[in-house]
Design an enzyme around this catalytic site. Structure first.
Site, PDB file in Angstrom:
ATOM      1  N   HIS A 145      -2.612 -31.687 -41.999  1.00  0.00           N
ATOM      2  CA  HIS A 145      -1.326 -31.951 -42.662  1.00  0.00           C
ATOM      3  C   HIS A 145      -0.856 -30.691 -43.404  1.00  0.00           C
ATOM      4  O   HIS A 145       0.150 -30.714 -44.098  1.00  0.00           O
ATOM      5  CB  HIS A 145      -1.466 -33.067 -43.697  1.00  0.00           C
ATOM      6  CG  HIS A 145      -1.676 -34.444 -43.133  1.00  0.00           C
ATOM      7  ND1 HIS A 145      -1.130 -34.864 -41.943  1.00  0.00           N
ATOM      8  CD2 HIS A 145      -2.352 -35.518 -43.632  1.00  0.00           C
ATOM      9  CE1 HIS A 145      -1.472 -36.136 -41.727  1.00  0.00           C
ATOM     10  NE2 HIS A 145      -2.214 -36.548 -42.732  1.00  0.00           N
ATOM     11  N   ARG A 155       0.960 -50.264 -38.908  1.00  0.00           N
ATOM     12  CA  ARG A 155       1.791 -51.234 -39.636  1.00  0.00           C
ATOM     13  C   ARG A 155       2.742 -51.871 -38.633  1.00  0.00           C
ATOM     14  O   ARG A 155       2.448 -52.904 -38.066  1.00  0.00           O
ATOM     15  CB  ARG A 155       2.525 -50.546 -40.806  1.00  0.00           C
ATOM     16  CG  ARG A 155       3.167 -51.509 -41.790  1.00  0.00           C
ATOM     17  CD  ARG A 155       3.887 -50.766 -42.904  1.00  0.00           C
ATOM     18  NE  ARG A 155       4.971 -49.944 -42.394  1.00  0.00           N
ATOM     19  CZ  ARG A 155       6.236 -50.332 -42.286  1.00  0.00           C
ATOM     20  NH1 ARG A 155       6.588 -51.523 -42.712  1.00  0.00           N
ATOM     21  NH2 ARG A 155       7.168 -49.524 -41.794  1.00  0.00           N
TER      22      ARG A 155
HETATM   23  P1  A3P Z   1       4.870 -47.495 -39.764  1.00  0.00           P
HETATM   24  O1  A3P Z   1       4.316 -47.591 -41.133  1.00  0.00           O
HETATM   25  O2  A3P Z   1       6.337 -47.171 -39.749  1.00  0.00           O
HETATM   26  O3  A3P Z   1       4.561 -48.668 -38.915  1.00  0.00           O
HETATM   27  P2  A3P Z   1       0.115 -41.657 -39.425  1.00  0.00           P
HETATM   28  O4  A3P Z   1      -0.789 -41.943 -38.287  1.00  0.00           O
HETATM   29  O5  A3P Z   1       0.689 -40.280 -39.429  1.00  0.00           O
HETATM   30  O6  A3P Z   1      -0.494 -42.069 -40.721  1.00  0.00           O
HETATM   31  O7  A3P Z   1       1.406 -42.574 -39.222  1.00  0.00           O
HETATM   32  C1  A3P Z   1       1.341 -43.967 -39.354  1.00  0.00           C
HETATM   33  C2  A3P Z   1       2.605 -44.546 -38.749  1.00  0.00           C
HETATM   34  O8  A3P Z   1       2.493 -44.474 -37.307  1.00  0.00           O
HETATM   35  C3  A3P Z   1       2.756 -46.011 -39.098  1.00  0.00           C
HETATM   36  O9  A3P Z   1       4.166 -46.238 -39.056  1.00  0.00           O
HETATM   37  C4  A3P Z   1       2.031 -46.666 -37.932  1.00  0.00           C
HETATM   38  O10 A3P Z   1       2.327 -48.024 -37.744  1.00  0.00           O
HETATM   39  C5  A3P Z   1       2.537 -45.790 -36.784  1.00  0.00           C
HETATM   40  N1  A3P Z   1       1.675 -45.880 -35.591  1.00  0.00           N
HETATM   41  C6  A3P Z   1       0.325 -45.951 -35.527  1.00  0.00           C
HETATM   42  N2  A3P Z   1      -0.081 -46.024 -34.259  1.00  0.00           N
HETATM   43  C7  A3P Z   1       1.026 -46.011 -33.494  1.00  0.00           C
HETATM   44  C8  A3P Z   1       1.248 -46.087 -32.088  1.00  0.00           C
HETATM   45  N3  A3P Z   1       0.235 -46.204 -31.234  1.00  0.00           N
HETATM   46  N4  A3P Z   1       2.524 -46.040 -31.643  1.00  0.00           N
HETATM   47  C9  A3P Z   1       3.552 -45.916 -32.510  1.00  0.00           C
HETATM   48  N5  A3P Z   1       3.405 -45.851 -33.845  1.00  0.00           N
HETATM   49  C10 A3P Z   1       2.160 -45.899 -34.337  1.00  0.00           C
END
Ligand code: A3P
Length: 346
Positions: free
Chosen positions: A150, A310
């Site tokens: 990050h 989520r």
């Molecule tokens: P939301 O909170 O909008 O649902 P990171 O992995 O960078 O922490 O990001 C998390 C975000 O990516 C969350 O968004 C999560 O639900 C979403 N996410 C996780 N897996 C995913 C997938 N396979 N396809 C699309 N979005 C995904």
């Protein structure tokens, strides 16, 4: 001295030099850093070189990365701001890179999960009990190494950003309104006991002021965006929304960029679609490995795996932000991105 002894001596010296730098940071720098209310991992978030880091252990990890990360030309580094879809892209890159190594039925994504397969550089120092062992394990990983970070572009070591280093970055950008909502939910679910819950309004003010983990979000995006314009062969800049809208096209781009383009035969056999299905939100979020237990990043950072999933939708912000809030984020985005040629996905 034998080659092996030389190597051990070199690693000991590296560890001592790191230890000295770190002690200096703890003693001289940390007490002077600006502080604001923490989102999730501690009462305070610290501003270091223009960006907000959630804990001193992340600062320790960043310093370790700056000192010890020696990129290889084959390294692929997934660079993201939190909540831009890191988990998803870890899975997509891993599945694309290793598609000829693993059968779908026994794929490591089904048993280990995206985070376990894709080391996070910012906390790599905590992979082992001693710095020295982390340095050694970083060096001994087989190529091609896959890492995520990050860390903002301006904080990366020169060894990684130099055109001559050869390592490549995939950067993911997401609309800040969705990022904000995603981060607010994530922070409230993942916060440690000492951190009091944060209202949407309080979090919103902090986010708009740039005070969020690895924020200001806009500066994070712009750092990688500008670098990707200068070095398009080194940095692939992708948008979460584009991957959602047209995954076939963007998984192909990803495959070409990491040096594993799909052959005509693979295309005919549906290899691209298979990877998209394997890494879909529906599939990953329903796997037992991603539903239970916690991902430990450092002695003080452990996050329930389920918190990384989520809704996985574009535009969920509409369910939480008032019209005025949305306008305020749009205005900041217009101001910050002005003249950059970048537009957020919608
Ligand atoms: P939301 O909170 O909008 O649902 P990171 O992995 O960078 O922490 O990001 C998390 C975000 O990516 C969350 O968004 C999560 O639900 C979403 N996410 C996780 N897996 C995913 C997938 N396979 N396809 C699309 N979005 C995904």
């Amino acid at each position: 001295m034998s080659g092996q002894e030389n190597k051990i001596k070199e690693e000991e010296e590296e560890a001592i030099s790191f230890q000295k730098t770190y002690e200096k940071i703890m003693r001289d720098i940390i007490p002077t850093l600006p502080k604001e209310r923490g989102w999730m991992l501690g009462n305070h978030i610290l501003q270091y070189k223009g960006f907000w880091l959630s804990t001193t252990s992340i600062l320790e990890g960043v310093v370790f990365l700056q000192h010890h990360f020696k990129p290889r030309p084959t390294d692929i580094i997934l660079a993201t701001s939190p909540k831009t879809g890191t988990t998803w892209f870890k899975a997509l890159i891993f599945a694309t890179m290793k598609r000829t190594t693993f059968e779908l039925s026994s794929h490591p994504l089904l048993t280990t999960g995206p985070h376990g397969l894709f080391p996070f550089l910012d906390t790599y120092i905590f992979q082992n009990d001693h710095y020295q062992d982390s340095i050694s394990s970083l060096k001994s990983l087989p190529s091609p190494r896959l890492f995520s970070t990050h860390v903002p572009y301006s904080m990366l070591p020169d060894s990684a950003t130099d055109a001559s280093s050869g390592c490549r970055f995939v950067y993911i950008c997401r609309n800040p309104k969705d990022i904000f909502v995603s981060m607010w939910f994530f922070a409230n679910k993942s916060r440690t006991k000492e951190v009091s819950p944060m209202s949407l309004e309080e979090a919103f003010e902090l986010f708009c002021r740039g005070v969020s983990p690895y924020g200001p979000y806009w500066d994070h995006v712009l750092g990688y965006w500008k670098a990707s314009l200068e070095s398009p062969n080194k940095i692939l800049f992708l948008k979460y929304e584009d991957m959602k809208n047209d995954p076939v096209v963007h998984v192909r781009r990803l495959a070409e960029f990491i040096g594993k383009p799909f052959s005509a035969e693979e295309e005919r056999n549906g290899a691209v679609e298979e990877i998209i299905r394997l890494c879909s939100f529906e599939n990953l979020s329903n796997l037992e490995i991603n539903k239970n237990g916690a991902e430990r990043f450092s002695p003080e950072i452990a996050i329930d795996k389920s918190n990384f999933f989520r809704k996985g939708q574009v535009g969920d912000w509409k369910n939480y932000l008032t019209e005025e809030m949305a306008k305020r984020i749009d205005q900041i985005s217009d101001d910050k991105l002005y003249g950059s040629g970048l537009k957020f996905g919608t």
